[in-house]
Design a protein around this motif. Structure first.
Motif, mmCIF file in Angstrom:
data_model
loop_
_atom_site.group_PDB
_atom_site.id
_atom_site.type_symbol
_atom_site.label_atom_id
_atom_site.label_comp_id
_atom_site.label_asym_id
_atom_site.label_seq_id
_atom_site.Cartn_x
_atom_site.Cartn_y
_atom_site.Cartn_z
ATOM 1 N N VAL A 173 40.563 51.474 37.290
ATOM 2 C CA VAL A 173 40.495 49.971 37.471
ATOM 3 C C VAL A 173 39.388 49.775 38.594
ATOM 4 O O VAL A 173 38.302 49.002 38.354
ATOM 5 C CB VAL A 173 41.667 49.615 38.238
ATOM 6 N N PHE A 174 39.305 50.666 39.443
ATOM 7 C CA PHE A 174 38.186 50.616 40.516
ATOM 8 C C PHE A 174 36.633 50.706 40.034
ATOM 9 O O PHE A 174 35.783 49.813 40.327
ATOM 10 C CB PHE A 174 38.321 51.386 41.713
ATOM 11 N N ARG A 175 36.732 51.618 39.050
ATOM 12 C CA ARG A 175 35.551 52.091 38.404
ATOM 13 C C ARG A 175 35.056 50.646 37.382
ATOM 14 O O ARG A 175 33.861 50.176 37.428
ATOM 15 C CB ARG A 175 35.498 53.185 37.788
ATOM 16 N N ALA A 176 35.953 50.266 36.631
ATOM 17 C CA ALA A 176 35.727 49.079 35.973
ATOM 18 C C ALA A 176 35.415 47.842 36.450
ATOM 19 O O ALA A 176 34.585 47.092 36.292
ATOM 20 C CB ALA A 176 37.105 48.810 35.165
ATOM 21 N N LEU A 177 36.008 47.569 37.614
ATOM 22 C CA LEU A 177 35.529 46.474 38.392
ATOM 23 C C LEU A 177 34.010 46.657 39.186
ATOM 24 O O LEU A 177 33.294 45.870 38.992
ATOM 25 C CB LEU A 177 36.352 46.307 39.784
ATOM 26 N N GLU A 178 33.940 47.945 39.400
ATOM 27 C CA GLU A 178 32.463 48.209 39.964
ATOM 28 C C GLU A 178 31.636 47.868 38.532
ATOM 29 O O GLU A 178 30.518 47.332 38.900
ATOM 30 C CB GLU A 178 32.238 49.490 40.312
ATOM 31 N N LEU A 179 31.840 48.498 37.495
ATOM 32 C CA LEU A 179 31.206 48.250 36.261
ATOM 33 C C LEU A 179 30.715 46.649 35.967
ATOM 34 O O LEU A 179 29.514 46.484 35.460
ATOM 35 C CB LEU A 179 31.628 48.769 35.187
ATOM 36 N N VAL A 180 31.481 45.683 36.447
ATOM 37 C CA VAL A 180 31.308 44.428 36.070
ATOM 38 C C VAL A 180 30.661 43.869 37.367
ATOM 39 O O VAL A 180 30.826 42.602 37.318
ATOM 40 C CB VAL A 180 32.655 43.869 35.503
ATOM 41 N N SER A 181 30.476 44.726 38.159
ATOM 42 C CA SER A 181 29.679 43.953 39.600
ATOM 43 C C SER A 181 30.918 43.159 40.301
ATOM 44 O O SER A 181 30.324 42.197 40.957
ATOM 45 C CB SER A 181 28.722 43.249 39.291
ATOM 46 N N LEU A 182 31.967 43.515 40.312
ATOM 47 C CA LEU A 182 33.074 42.964 41.415
ATOM 48 C C LEU A 182 33.480 44.301 42.358
ATOM 49 O O LEU A 182 33.719 45.074 41.867
ATOM 50 C CB LEU A 182 34.142 42.462 40.609
ATOM 51 N N ASN A 183 33.309 43.662 43.690
ATOM 52 C CA ASN A 183 33.491 44.719 44.627
ATOM 53 C C ASN A 183 35.066 44.979 44.552
ATOM 54 O O ASN A 183 35.670 43.782 45.044
ATOM 55 C CB ASN A 183 32.874 44.243 45.873
ATOM 56 N N PRO A 184 35.656 45.982 44.307
ATOM 57 C CA PRO A 184 37.034 46.097 44.198
ATOM 58 C C PRO A 184 37.720 45.800 45.958
ATOM 59 O O PRO A 184 38.898 45.174 45.620
ATOM 60 C CB PRO A 184 37.129 47.622 44.165
ATOM 61 N N GLY A 185 36.890 46.156 46.840
ATOM 62 C CA GLY A 185 37.505 45.856 47.949
ATOM 63 C C GLY A 185 37.984 44.419 48.275
ATOM 64 O O GLY A 185 38.826 44.086 48.961
ATOM 65 N N THR A 186 36.938 43.681 47.982
ATOM 66 C CA THR A 186 37.007 42.178 48.098
ATOM 67 C C THR A 186 37.851 41.366 46.972
ATOM 68 O O THR A 186 38.837 40.602 47.244
ATOM 69 C CB THR A 186 35.461 41.371 47.730
ATOM 70 N N PHE A 187 37.801 41.929 45.769
ATOM 71 C CA PHE A 187 38.340 41.298 44.716
ATOM 72 C C PHE A 187 39.955 41.809 44.263
ATOM 73 O O PHE A 187 40.541 41.166 43.745
ATOM 74 C CB PHE A 187 37.690 41.040 43.385
ATOM 75 N N ALA A 188 40.098 43.249 44.276
ATOM 76 C CA ALA A 188 41.163 43.756 43.707
ATOM 77 C C ALA A 188 42.440 43.163 43.909
ATOM 78 O O ALA A 188 43.148 42.939 42.893
ATOM 79 C CB ALA A 188 41.368 45.063 44.040
#
Lengths: 266, 331, 273
Positions: free
Chosen positions: B116-131
């Motif tokens: 999940v974290f890698r996918a969020l990074e791939l779409v340029s959403l910072n996991p720390g901020t958005f997860a």
């Protein structure tokens, strides 16, 4: 437009609506049996209710009928509302459920009474339960269709993500339908618990719910301590608090989750 | 991952006696982006749902690498789909939305988290901020990214996008379009991108299929389709075109940029006299609308560089074009 | 079309059956316990209670005998006064809700007016009765009227708000920019535009107050007798079912017309709240 004046007026009007209720709540803690004269704080009216076997029996009737009516009306309305959510063009169910909400209660109550008497149906718990559930089913249907549940698109999305039917029911359909189901159960419970007119017509002699008890005592005020004004205020306060707290939660759910506010990008 | 070629053969689908897809045959090459372009109501979303398995066709086949999947339900197809309204789960936060497909596959929690974290990074959403934000709190563009992450995280063989950028502002749309392309190149997933917007279709598509009234009317490389439109619908829907009926040549299309105004001798094979009717300034180019008489009254659109002489409404001109600019059309 | 996997009539039949199972419980339940009693009641309204033959006598008697007409007159007077008072009191607040309220306070205000709407009339009447004692008001016509206005205010306010909220605020700004004085703005712009809401609110409040039973019984003393009390006494005290049925059916018919009208208004306003 003098919008400050309008604003003050609107808030004053809102306050006015709640003033009689607030006054009653305060008076239910008044040591005097009369609403007008304050004699100091007491909870004796509430204590009196706890020892009042007639009130406890009426409470028991109100509670059991309300729980049964809430569950049955929501169960009846749930599949119909689900059906409507899939075929929004079908207006027949919407048309069918409007009259029970719109026609004056007294005419609905009278028509049921006439039918019960004609077929010789015994009046009491069951007849009151049926009368309540007849209008509750319509309210449950409206509640369940107004509050957004699980859209077909969400189910489709879950399927493309590889979820099984069972998983979709557990993680999507049931959780998303929950606010509607809870709102429907709460509203129908409250409408039945506090209903007066339909109960009055369909209860038959001798059967009492809490609103009927309030009515009977209010019609002959002050004969005993139990029918004194502030004893009545205490009993009514309890019912009003049930109504207001449930109505508030219900209204918040409807305003937040009504079908018109969608979460899509549009 | 990747490498799956999608073939659709002779699909027919009707709803309650209403034919929506009359006969659709198309191909989506492995690892490339195919845009499915058509006006609204042409059946493209229905066709996409058939490819996804959300609908079964009345007849015809859907093949993934030659394997017939026509009647395979979507949950068993290993596809990913981004819906037009995104269909994010409103009761789940960003993390749980993206994790949904993985949890449905009973993947262990620590791997779910990593993916999940890698996918969020791939779409340029910072996991720390958005997860752990609610999806209702996100902007349109951010929701789009979540929908995309939720789809690619399950590593689908085929990615289906149904007008995913329809509700976004122009600038956000441009940025996301570039990112979708970058992402698709990186992952090499066969992608079918449905849109009604021809510029979007040209920008994102390696391969293009054009639909009209329930049929795939033409498919090919975008340039090829632009240069050789099959019929007048394709010619005018994909790019702009003058459709002219010429005696010997029959029905032909001429692109506005190929129209020459007041051509020098020998510069144009066809010439028709006309009158300038309107002039629209378009930045580097000027569009002229010229009324000509080719048997029927016709308005010819011409694009000319802004410095190439001044024309004004009412002025008499000659319009012309070369033989090779004429694209013969199927009637 | 030479389709192989076409839906056969049996499969369409199966799907219809599956859908019917979904809505059947509600339809059957409402038919048996809501619509059948109403049909039966309308039948009774045409039956002569003495001879058992079909007749229009019940309707004629209800609408011509002086005793009933007097009740109608009192009922109607209370109903009209309630409508007028609630309309005048509710209109400025509905206007503020629709145009003045900030988007943050609007849901709060709407919820505030909606909540008492759900509290049973009996409970609010009991609460209101306390104030009358404190204010030194006697049971009677005036007390009844004030209590009715108190109870029916939300039923007028909400349809008014619903119809005002679909009006484009720029219409009002345009009228003001054209120099319309405030009185003209009200009489020529706002009231005509909110007419559907006024109609629905007025019909709703008048029908409900005509059939009101609780407030006049509790607060009316011996002076007030409404159609609602008449229905009660015809059925539960007098045993005059035919007359009571005729009276009820007239009210039901009027409500159905109202429901139809209101649903059309609300369909227009579905997206406004």
């Amino acid at each position: 437009m003098p919008s400050k004046i309008l604003r003050a007026y609107t808030y004053a009007l809102l306050a006015m609506i709640y003033v009689p209720i607030a006054f009653m709540v305060v008076m239910s803690f008044n040591d005097s049996p009369y609403a007008g004269e304050w004699k100091g704080f007491t909870v004796k009216w509430y204590k009196l209710l706890l020892a009042d076997s007639r009130a406890l029996e009426a409470f028991n009737n109100s509670l059991t009928i309300a729980i049964a009516s809430a569950i049955v009306s929501t169960l009846i309305a749930l599949p119909a509302a689900y059906h409507t959510s899939k075929t929004p063009k079908l207006g027949v169910l919407n048309a069918l459920t409007a009259p029970p909400i719109v026609i004056p209660e007294i005419t609905e109550a009278v028509s049921l009474l006439v039918l019960f008497l004609y077929i010789g149906f015994p009046l009491g718990w069951v007849s009151v339960f049926i009368a309540h559930t007849a209008f509750n089913a319509a309210y449950a249907y409206v509640t369940l269709t107004v509050i957004r549940g699980a859209d077909e698109n969400l189910v489709a999305a879950a399927r493309t993500l590889g979820a099984s039917r069972f998983y979709i029911w557990r993680r999507v359909i049931i959780p998303l339908s929950m606010p509607g189901i809870v709102a429907s159960l709460m509203l129908t419970f409250m409408l039945s618990f506090t209903n007066f007119i339909k109960t009055l017509f369909t209860k038959g002699p001798g059967f009492e719910t809490l609103p009927i008890l309030i009515w009977n005592r209010a019609r002959r005020p002050g004969l005993t301590e139990l029918s004194s004004q502030n004893a009545l205020n205490a009993l009514t306060t309890l019912l009003v608090l049930v109504s207001i707290s449930i109505a508030t939660v219900y209204t918040v759910i409807v305003l937040r989750r009504s079908r018109t506010s969608r979460i899509v990008g549009a | 991952m990747g490498g799956v070629e999608v073939v659709v053969e002779g699909i027919v689908k009707s709803f309650g006696g209403n034919p929506v897809i009359r006969n659709a045959t198309m191909r989506a090459p492995a690892g490339r982006v195919t845009t499915l372009l058509g006006p609204s109501g042409c059946g493209k979303t229905t066709l996409l749902k058939i490819i996804a398995g959300l609908l079964f066709p009345d007849s015809g086949r859907v093949l993934f690498n030659g394997r017939d999947v026509t009647r395979v339900p979507p949950e068993k197809r290993n596809i990913g789909m981004v819906f037009q309204d995104l269909a994010l789960f409103p009761h789940l936060n960003v993390y749980d939305n993206v994790a949904f497909g993985l949890k449905a596959r009973r993947i262990p929690e620590n791997e779910v988290r990593r993916r999940v974290f890698r996918a969020l990074e791939l779409v340029s959403l910072n996991p720390g901020t958005f997860a752990f934000r609610r999806v209702t709190e996100l902007s349109g563009g951010q929701r789009q990214r979540v929908a995309l992450a939720r789809t690619i995280v399950i590593e689908p063989e085929v990615l289906l996008l149904d007008e995913p950028l329809a509700h976004l502002d122009f600038k956000v749309k441009q940025r996301l379009l570039r990112e979708i392309k970058r992402l698709q190149r990186g992952l090499g997933i066969t992608t079918i991108y449905v849109t009604h917007d021809q510029t979007e279709a040209m920008e994102v598509g390696d391969h293009i299929a054009i639909m009209n009234e329930g049929k795939v009317v033409q498919e090919g490389e975008p340039e090829e389709v632009y240069e050789r439109p099959a019929d007048s619908f394709v010619a005018s829907f994909f790019g702009d075109a003058n459709i002219v009926e010429l005696g010997a040549e029959g029905l032909v299309a001429v692109r506005p940029e190929d129209v020459i105004v007041n051509p020098d001798n020998g510069n144009a094979d066809y010439r028709i006299p006309g009158v300038v009717e309107d002039k629209v300034f378009q930045g580097a180019l000027v569009r002229l609308e010229i009324r000509v008489d080719t048997g029927r009254e016709t308005v010819i659109k011409a694009l000319v560089p802004k410095g190439s002489g001044s024309y004004s409404p009412g002025q008499k001109v000659i319009v012309g074009w070369k033989r090779e600019a004429m694209k013969p059309l199927r009637e | 079309m030479e389709a192989g996997g076409h839906e056969t009539p049996e499969r369409i039949g199966d799907r219809r059956l599956a859908q019917a199972i979904l809505y059947a419980p509600l339809v059957v339940f409402l038919s048996v316990f809501f619509y059948a009693p109403l049909v039966w009641l309308s039948y009774i309204s045409f039956v002569d209670q003495d001879t058992g033959s079909l007749t229009l006598r019940n309707y004629l008697e209800v609408f011509t005998s002086p005793g009933y007409l007097r009740v109608f007159a009192i009922s109607l007077a209370i109903a009209m006064e309630t409508v007028a008072a609630t309309l005048i009191i509710a209109l400025p607040a509905a206007y503020y809700l629709a145009f003045g309220a900030r988007s943050g306070e609007r849901p709060f205000l709407i919820a505030g007016f909606l909540v008492p709407f759900w509290v049973d009339f009996l409970l609010r009447a009991i609460a209101f009765k306390n104030l009358l004692y404190v204010l030194g008001l006697r049971e009677g016509y005036v007390a009844t009227l004030i209590a009715m206005v108190y109870e029916y205010l939300p039923f007028m306010l909400l349809p008014l708000y619903a119809s005002l909220s679909v009006i484009d605020p720029s219409v009002i700004e345009a009228a003001r920019s054209l120099g319309a004085p405030r009185s003209m703005l009200l009489s020529r712009v706002i009231i005509p535009l909110s007419m559907p809401g006024i109609m629905v609110g007025a019909l709703l409040v008048s029908l409900m107050s005509l059939t009101e039973y609780i407030v006049p019984s509790l607060l009316g003393g011996s002076q007030v007798f409404t159609v609602g009390m008449m229905i009660y006494s015809l059925f539960l005290e007098g045993g005059l079912w035919g007359l009571g049925a005729a009276l009820s059916i007239v009210i039901v018919a009027a409500s159905m017309i109202l429901a139809f009208y209101a649903s059309r208004l609300l369909a227009v306003n579905r997206n406004a709240v």
